[in-house]
Design an enzyme around this catalytic site. Structure first.
Site, PDB file in Angstrom:
ATOM      1  CE  LYS A  61       0.740  -4.484   6.675  1.00 25.75           C
ATOM      2  NZ  LYS A  61       1.732  -3.954   5.505  1.00 25.75           N
TER       3      LYS A  61
ATOM      4  CB  SER B  53      -0.788  -0.121   1.320  1.00 20.02           C
ATOM      5  OG  SER B  53      -1.639  -0.870   0.976  1.00 20.02           O
ATOM      6  CG  ASN B  54       3.061   2.052   3.530  1.00 21.38           C
ATOM      7  OD1 ASN B  54       2.819   3.738   3.591  1.00 21.38           O
ATOM      8  ND2 ASN B  54       2.714   1.309   3.912  1.00 21.38           N
TER       9      ASN B  54
ATOM     10  CB  ILE C   7       4.621  -6.233   6.852  1.00 19.13           C
ATOM     11  CG1 ILE C   7       4.838  -7.146   6.584  1.00 19.13           C
ATOM     12  CG2 ILE C   7       4.203  -4.985   5.800  1.00 19.13           C
ATOM     13  CD1 ILE C   7       4.366  -8.998   5.637  1.00 19.13           C
TER      14      ILE C   7
END
Length: 321
Positions: free
Chosen positions: A184, A50-51, A227
């Site tokens: 995650k 996502s980052n 993570i």
């Protein structure tokens, strides 16, 4: 199908991706960031998380980001740093293609979100069928975990999946699949994490915290690590906590955890991805602040005040390590 192995325990970073003024890859900055993370001791790097603005990349760009990361690590003596590739898409067909591309580009594991365009149709049966089918219903069409050429991890992030929050029963059911090797949990739910770790052995299934603010709490509850976005800024500080935990120095680790909890909260207040890029650019001498639309760059208001100051305190601690 034989049982696949989970990723090694440790700290993984969903790396931000740097762009130039034309929103093209800033390759020198991307390489510099990968190397700083690796030199900081992280276990692995998540590309297209996502980052990493995965949803803003073409298929070719996603492959390029993975291969660039693998080549940069290998060329600089970091062959043991693991690459996990974010491969979530809104259809099983596209997700399978992304998993195949990730394997070809050098990833060791894939991380897959549950589709979210039609959340009301994502029943328990639909979720299980999306991630794994074992060819029970459509024997000609393998579902994603069956088809993925590399081991598969389930990504639970309600914020980006229209509020869908996979509970521990669903994740434990998915963990029975021989190619599903981890999860995650960006939901930050320690109770859920503990239910999973106390049911499925870590040698078979890696349960990773998805935020730094529960890193130590997760480890104490049996997680394999994390993570998390904050190691983009302070990887050494995360590895210091992880080492203290492994040495049994819980009080010292908890002191760092308090700092990371403040930092995780502060990151959201300074613009999340845009704020991370601004801080990295300012303090580590590479990259810029560009994000791809519709994301916004961090504002001058966000990049000031107590939350920004808290992150700069963490960076000072990082540089002292």
């Amino acid at each position: 199908m034989s049982r696949s192995h989970p990723p090694p325990p440790g700290i993984y970073v969903p790396a931000v991706l740097f762009f130039d003024d034309n929103e093209e890859f800033d390759i020198p900055a991307i390489k510099a960031h990968i190397l700083r993370l690796a030199k900081g001791g992280v276990t692995g790097i998540v590309v297209q998380g996502s980052n990493g603005e995965a949803q803003h990349l073409s298929h070719e760009e996603r492959k390029q980001a993975i291969s660039l990361t693998r080549q940069t690590l290998d060329d600089n003596g970091f062959q043991n740093v693991v690459i996990i590739a974010g491969c979530g898409a809104q259809s099983a067909r596209e997700t399978k293609k992304l998993c195949s591309d990730a394997a070809d580009a050098g990833a060791a594991f894939v991380l897959v979100l549950t589709p979210s365009v039609w959340p009301n149709t994502m029943t328990l049966e639909a979720i299980l069928r999306f991630h794994r089918e074992w060819a029970n219903i459509h024997p000609i069409v393998l579902q994603i975990a069956d088809a993925s050429p590399i081991p598969y991890m389930v990504y639970n992030f309600p914020t980006v999946t229209a509020g869908q929050d996979l509970d521990s029963d669903i994740i434990i059911a998915l963990a029975a699949h021989p190619n599903i090797v981890g999860t995650k949990l960006s939901c930050g739910n320690v109770g859920k994490l503990h239910r999973i770790t106390s049911t499925v052995p870590a040698t078979q299934f890696s349960t990773l915290a998805g935020v730094s603010e529960i890193l130590l709490q997760g480890l104490l509850s049996g997680s394999s690590g994390a993570i998390a976005a904050l190691p983009n800024i302070v990887p050494k500080l995360h590895m210091k906590l992880y080492t203290l935990y492994k040495e049994g120095k819980i009080d010292e680790a908890m002191a760092i955890q308090a700092q990371l909890g403040q930092g995780d909260f502060a990151t959201g207040k300074v613009g999340s991805i845009g704020g991370i890029k601004a801080l990295v650019s300012k303090h580590f001498g590479y990259g810029g602040v560009k994000v791809r639309s519709p994301l916004l760059e961090a504002t001058s208001t966000q990049l000031s005040g107590p939350h920004f100051a808290k992150l700069e305190e963490l960076i000072a601690l990082e540089k002292a390590l």
